[in-house]
Design a protein around this motif. Structure first.
Motif, PDB file in Angstrom:
ATOM      1  N   TYR A  39      37.548  38.226  53.352  1.00  0.00           N
ATOM      2  CA  TYR A  39      38.260  37.542  54.279  1.00  0.00           C
ATOM      3  C   TYR A  39      39.149  38.933  54.771  1.00  0.00           C
ATOM      4  N   GLN A  40      40.240  38.483  56.095  1.00  0.00           N
ATOM      5  CA  GLN A  40      41.194  39.470  56.495  1.00  0.00           C
ATOM      6  C   GLN A  40      42.946  39.232  56.686  1.00  0.00           C
ATOM      7  N   THR A  41      43.381  39.133  55.532  1.00  0.00           N
ATOM      8  CA  THR A  41      44.401  38.720  55.314  1.00  0.00           C
ATOM      9  C   THR A  41      45.619  39.509  54.758  1.00  0.00           C
ATOM     10  N   SER A  42      46.472  39.817  55.452  1.00  0.00           N
ATOM     11  CA  SER A  42      47.513  41.219  55.457  1.00  0.00           C
ATOM     12  C   SER A  42      48.761  40.693  54.415  1.00  0.00           C
ATOM     13  N   GLY A  43      49.140  41.608  53.510  1.00  0.00           N
ATOM     14  CA  GLY A  43      49.929  41.166  52.155  1.00  0.00           C
ATOM     15  C   GLY A  43      49.011  40.204  51.400  1.00  0.00           C
ATOM     16  N   PHE A  44      47.643  40.313  51.293  1.00  0.00           N
ATOM     17  CA  PHE A  44      46.456  40.002  50.353  1.00  0.00           C
ATOM     18  C   PHE A  44      47.042  39.681  48.789  1.00  0.00           C
ATOM     19  N   TYR A  45      47.195  38.438  48.374  1.00  0.00           N
ATOM     20  CA  TYR A  45      47.840  38.521  46.875  1.00  0.00           C
ATOM     21  C   TYR A  45      46.200  38.440  46.171  1.00  0.00           C
ATOM     22  N   GLY A  46      45.887  37.136  46.228  1.00  0.00           N
ATOM     23  CA  GLY A  46      44.925  36.701  45.604  1.00  0.00           C
ATOM     24  C   GLY A  46      43.961  35.595  46.541  1.00  0.00           C
TER      25      GLY A  46
ATOM     26  N   PHE B 107      34.676  36.463  41.769  1.00  0.00           N
ATOM     27  CA  PHE B 107      34.348  37.374  42.051  1.00  0.00           C
ATOM     28  C   PHE B 107      35.655  38.106  42.957  1.00  0.00           C
ATOM     29  N   LEU B 108      35.935  39.125  42.232  1.00  0.00           N
ATOM     30  CA  LEU B 108      37.056  39.674  43.555  1.00  0.00           C
ATOM     31  C   LEU B 108      36.527  41.035  43.762  1.00  0.00           C
ATOM     32  N   SER B 109      36.790  41.786  45.174  1.00  0.00           N
ATOM     33  CA  SER B 109      36.559  43.151  45.151  1.00  0.00           C
ATOM     34  C   SER B 109      37.315  43.855  46.198  1.00  0.00           C
ATOM     35  N   ARG B 110      38.919  43.593  45.950  1.00  0.00           N
ATOM     36  CA  ARG B 110      39.872  44.096  47.125  1.00  0.00           C
ATOM     37  C   ARG B 110      39.714  44.995  47.576  1.00  0.00           C
ATOM     38  N   SER B 111      39.176  45.757  46.950  1.00  0.00           N
ATOM     39  CA  SER B 111      38.820  46.976  47.969  1.00  0.00           C
ATOM     40  C   SER B 111      37.778  46.818  49.618  1.00  0.00           C
ATOM     41  N   ASP B 112      36.965  45.267  48.984  1.00  0.00           N
ATOM     42  CA  ASP B 112      35.729  45.555  49.737  1.00  0.00           C
ATOM     43  C   ASP B 112      36.589  44.125  51.217  1.00  0.00           C
ATOM     44  N   SER B 113      37.284  43.513  50.297  1.00  0.00           N
ATOM     45  CA  SER B 113      37.965  42.419  51.012  1.00  0.00           C
ATOM     46  C   SER B 113      37.053  41.205  51.105  1.00  0.00           C
ATOM     47  N   TYR B 114      36.442  41.344  49.625  1.00  0.00           N
ATOM     48  CA  TYR B 114      35.501  40.269  49.552  1.00  0.00           C
ATOM     49  C   TYR B 114      35.259  40.010  48.451  1.00  0.00           C
ATOM     50  N   GLY B 115      35.190  37.932  47.872  1.00  0.00           N
ATOM     51  CA  GLY B 115      35.020  37.402  46.816  1.00  0.00           C
ATOM     52  C   GLY B 115      33.625  36.887  46.745  1.00  0.00           C
ATOM     53  N   TYR B 116      32.824  36.186  46.029  1.00  0.00           N
ATOM     54  CA  TYR B 116      32.141  34.849  45.420  1.00  0.00           C
ATOM     55  C   TYR B 116      32.280  34.265  44.467  1.00  0.00           C
ATOM     56  N   LEU B 117      31.772  32.846  44.768  1.00  0.00           N
ATOM     57  CA  LEU B 117      31.890  32.204  43.959  1.00  0.00           C
ATOM     58  C   LEU B 117      30.446  31.840  43.582  1.00  0.00           C
ATOM     59  N   LEU B 118      30.291  32.036  42.263  1.00  0.00           N
ATOM     60  CA  LEU B 118      28.696  32.034  41.718  1.00  0.00           C
ATOM     61  C   LEU B 118      28.432  30.364  40.789  1.00  0.00           C
ATOM     62  N   LEU B 119      27.645  29.743  41.073  1.00  0.00           N
ATOM     63  CA  LEU B 119      26.939  28.513  40.792  1.00  0.00           C
ATOM     64  C   LEU B 119      26.232  28.094  39.539  1.00  0.00           C
ATOM     65  N   GLN B 120      25.810  28.190  37.653  1.00  0.00           N
ATOM     66  CA  GLN B 120      24.989  27.994  37.912  1.00  0.00           C
ATOM     67  C   GLN B 120      24.871  27.063  37.046  1.00  0.00           C
TER      68      GLN B 120
END
Lengths: 111, 110
Positions: free
Chosen positions: B24-31, B63-76
């Motif tokens: 993501y590229q979101t200014s003022g990112f919250y969640g 999962f969220l990594s704010r420093s990497d502006s990255y997250g994922y959803l894991l479906l098991q």
């Protein structure tokens, strides 16, 4: 159970007609939203409201207006429908926690 | 502005694990939130991450990594009923205005 109800599931209108899409929530939520969903584009925010009589433009407000006269009701208005407004319209409400509750959607076709 | 990128489609077999990435590229990112939508249905909320790390809810984790502006959803332990579109969405600090990614269609095969 949490409930967001949209007045019409399917509508067919002609170019130039005025269109009203109604949305009612029974959860006493402050925040309400109107999105449109098109294939490959995800959900795009049209307008949102944080309080009665309050509204803010989203990412694609052109051609739309909204009304929030009561807390539970948020209406989307297309003043003069055009064919590029053919889409699925989704209403949602929230408490502001990252969780939106969506209605079932209103599929609008403009001929 | 804001934008979120996620793959358009993923195919996997029953019982497998699928990871859907979202940058993501979101200014003022919250969640970052995740939603599931079956064909013809409304999007339903799956999870929300405001802090870095992994949130687990049954077979699904986010999962969220704010420093990497990255997250994922894991479906098991994929099941046929998991065939659906999955959307990531970012929220801004100013409120709960969510911006959605284009969605990832997950197809589960027997």
């Amino acid at each position: 159970d949490v409930k967001v109800t949209q007045s019409s599931r399917y509508l067919v209108k002609r170019t130039g007609e005025k269109v009203f899409l109604e949305c009612v929530q029974d959860m006493d939520h402050e925040n309400m939203f109107w999105y449109r969903q098109d294939p490959g584009l995800g959900l795009r925010l049209i307008y949102f409201s944080y309080d009665v009589k309050m509204k803010e433009k989203g990412d694609i407000p052109e051609g739309y207006s909204v009304s929030r006269e009561k807390k539970e009701r948020f209406s989307l208005i297309l003043e003069s429908a055009s064919t590029n407004q053919t889409s699925m319209y989704l209403c949602a409400s929230s408490l502001g926690t990252g969780e939106l509750f969506f209605g079932e959607g209103s599929r609008l076709t403009v001929l | 502005g804001q934008s979120l990128e996620q793959p358009s489609e993923v195919t996997a077999v029953e019982g497998a694990i699928v990871q859907i990435n979202c940058t993501y590229q979101t200014s003022g990112f919250y969640g970052l939130s995740w939603y599931q939508q079956h064909d013809g249905g409304a999007p339903t909320f799956l999870s929300y991450n405001a802090l870095d790390g992994l949130e687990e809810t049954g077979r699904f984790s986010s999962f969220l990594s704010r420093s990497d502006s990255y997250g994922y959803l894991l479906l098991q332990e994929l099941q046929m009923k998991d065939s659906a579109s999955y959307f990531c969405a970012s929220s801004k600090a100013a409120g709960n205005k969510l911006t959605f990614g284009g969605g990832t269609r997950v197809l589960v095969k027997p």
